[in-house]
Design a protein around this motif. Structure first.
Motif, PDB file in Angstrom:
ATOM      1  N   GLY A  15     -54.036  22.083 -46.108  1.00  0.00           N
ATOM      2  CA  GLY A  15     -54.551  22.866 -45.135  1.00  0.00           C
ATOM      3  C   GLY A  15     -53.598  22.551 -43.927  1.00  0.00           C
ATOM      4  N   GLU A  58     -50.599  23.437 -43.413  1.00  0.00           N
ATOM      5  CA  GLU A  58     -49.471  24.313 -43.160  1.00  0.00           C
ATOM      6  C   GLU A  58     -50.128  25.748 -42.669  1.00  0.00           C
ATOM      7  N   GLU A  59     -51.334  26.016 -43.049  1.00  0.00           N
ATOM      8  CA  GLU A  59     -52.239  27.005 -42.488  1.00  0.00           C
ATOM      9  C   GLU A  59     -52.328  26.910 -41.095  1.00  0.00           C
ATOM     10  N   GLU A  97     -49.060  27.232 -38.914  1.00  0.00           N
ATOM     11  CA  GLU A  97     -48.860  28.592 -38.875  1.00  0.00           C
ATOM     12  C   GLU A  97     -49.670  29.114 -37.711  1.00  0.00           C
ATOM     13  N   TYR A  98     -50.708  28.829 -37.821  1.00  0.00           N
ATOM     14  CA  TYR A  98     -51.741  29.318 -36.630  1.00  0.00           C
ATOM     15  C   TYR A  98     -50.867  28.795 -35.345  1.00  0.00           C
ATOM     16  N   PHE A 128     -60.715  25.507 -39.759  1.00  0.00           N
ATOM     17  CA  PHE A 128     -59.747  25.161 -40.648  1.00  0.00           C
ATOM     18  C   PHE A 128     -60.234  23.863 -41.207  1.00  0.00           C
ATOM     19  N   ASN A 148     -60.605  19.891 -51.344  1.00  0.00           N
ATOM     20  CA  ASN A 148     -60.501  21.313 -50.900  1.00  0.00           C
ATOM     21  C   ASN A 148     -61.768  22.067 -51.254  1.00  0.00           C
TER      22      ASN A 148
END
Length: 429
Positions: free
Chosen positions: A141, A143-144, A147-148, A132, A117
């Protein structure tokens, strides 16, 4: 919303695809070029967000190699370009991205293998706004990015389509991918004279007479002693065989030049014993000189070899020349209207009673054989359990008689019918 995954070989596209789709597991292997055709699936829990996985992109002579899926680029709304965080030189990726810009579609950049990270990379090199940092190996990363994607999942429910699923099995180079392309209507799947080109099963859909079909092209099944247990081919074969009982109909595709050899018989035995329905298709009939004699002899061999399965259909085609492919499409359409999932128990017992009344079983130990009850317990293949006395002593020719009556009464085609006899008490009495 359709997202197309693009990137160099081994950047982690299939790993990300598997994580996002959760269930459609593409083969992942240390060898480059494992993904040789593109794949499609919806993102987990999203009905209207689809991800396409493609073979790796490589720049050769200022041209993007393997970006030759014109139909796919028309379907894609946005591109997801995946790069390897551990790469030291990104000239190739920058050149590829610049080539993609001419298609006038938004590009999202995903930097994979950022295992610690760190996010320590000059993203300005790529000129992309949406970036991303992820690690598929450590699930960082994701999950981010998930969500996008969620914002693109429309609230409007899409109409469910009912697909009749077909899988094509056979030895390497039997013409499976060529046949799949002929049914789909364009060159969807990579074909090659080199055996083993399809290293993962590839699926797509087509419509025929307002009926939707899902076609699955599987990896060619090599002889067991010719494959390494750690190879892509081993993983592909194992994966292909796992889908047999989830498919409505399995096509056993045979190269007419190779004939009905022991390897073909082994594959066909697996399909007959595990699938709902089987159709035998002999390909490359255009290469046989004495066609009429070959067809007559082949049908006789199949009939004698599979005397216990008397309802197997055989079609002779040339996938390359599209000879008799229309006949195959018509046959598949007819079979799609005759899916037997569950035979009503009352009708099953009516057939059993009529059969045993018309022709009673010979006496055993001077006593009558009584067939009390029948119930269907499986569909892949169709299996019927019959409760009777002397269950272990039922004569084989009488079992065959009952099977033939079930097949004729319920118009069962291209499917093995298994009978299981038990002396246990009828559970419904």
């Amino acid at each position: 919303m359709n997202f197309l995954l693009i990137g160099k070989p081994n950047a982690g596209k299939s790993s990300l695809y598997n994580i996002l789709t959760s269930g459609r597991n593409n083969i992942i292997h240390k060898e480059e070029g494992t993904t040789r055709d593109w794949h499609k699936s919806c993102v987990k829990d999203f009905k209207n967000v689809f991800i396409y996985d493609t073979p790796g992109v490589v720049i050769l002579n200022d041209k993007i190699n393997k970006i030759h899926f014109a139909e796919l680029f028309n379907l894609a709304d946005k591109f997801i370009y995946l790069i390897d965080f551990k790469e030291k030189n990104f000239d190739n990726e920058i050149q590829s991205i610049n080539k993609l810009r001419v298609l006038n579609k938004e590009i999202i950049l995903i930097i994979n293998k950022d295992d610690n990270n760190e996010k320590d990379l000059n993203i300005n090199l790529f000129g992309i706004k949406k970036v991303f940092f992820i690690s598929c190996a450590h699930n960082l990363g994701i999950e981010e990015f998930y969500e996008y994607l969620e914002q693109f999942d429309a609230e409007i429910e899409t109409k469910n389509q009912s697909f009749y699923s077909i899988a094509i099995f056979g030895k390497p180079n039997a013409g499976k991918s060529t046949l799949a392309n002929s049914l789909i209507g364009y060159n969807r799947i990579t074909t090659s004279p080199v055996p083993g080109t399809t290293s993962d099963f590839v699926e797509d859909t087509y419509n025929y007479k307002k009926q939707s079909f899902k076609i699955v092209d599987t990896a060619g099944i090599f002889k067991k002693n010719k494959i390494d247990n750690n190879s892509i081919n081993f993983k592909a074969i194992r994966k292909s065989l796992e889908i047999i009982n989830r498919i409505n109909l399995c096509i056993m595709l045979i190269d007419s030049n190779n004939g009905f050899d022991s390897q073909i018989k082994k594959i066909l035995n697996i399909l007959i014993n595990q699938s709902s329905s089987v159709l035998i298709v002999f390909n490359k009939i255009d290469t046989i000189k004495n066609k009429n004699s070959f067809i007559k002899e082949t049908k006789l061999i199949v009939k004698e070899t599979y005397s216990q399965t008397k309802n197997l259909s055989i079609i002779f085609i040339s996938a390359k020349n599209k000879s008799n492919v229309n006949k195959l499409q018509s046959t598949l359409f007819i079979k799609s209207k005759r899916i037997i999932k569950k035979i009503p128990t009352s009708k099953l017992n009516a057939c059993l009673k009529k059969s045993t009344d018309d022709k009673p079983h010979p006496l055993i130990k001077r006593k009558s054989v009584k067939f009390k009850y029948a119930v269907q317990i499986n569909t892949s293949p169709l299996t019927i359990k019959i409760f009777s006395n002397f269950s272990k002593e039922i004569k084989q020719n009488y079992k065959t008689y009952l099977v033939n009556n079930f097949i004729r009464t319920f118009k069962i085609e291209d499917s093995k019918v298994n009978l299981i006899f038990t002396s246990a008490k009828n559970p419904f009495n």
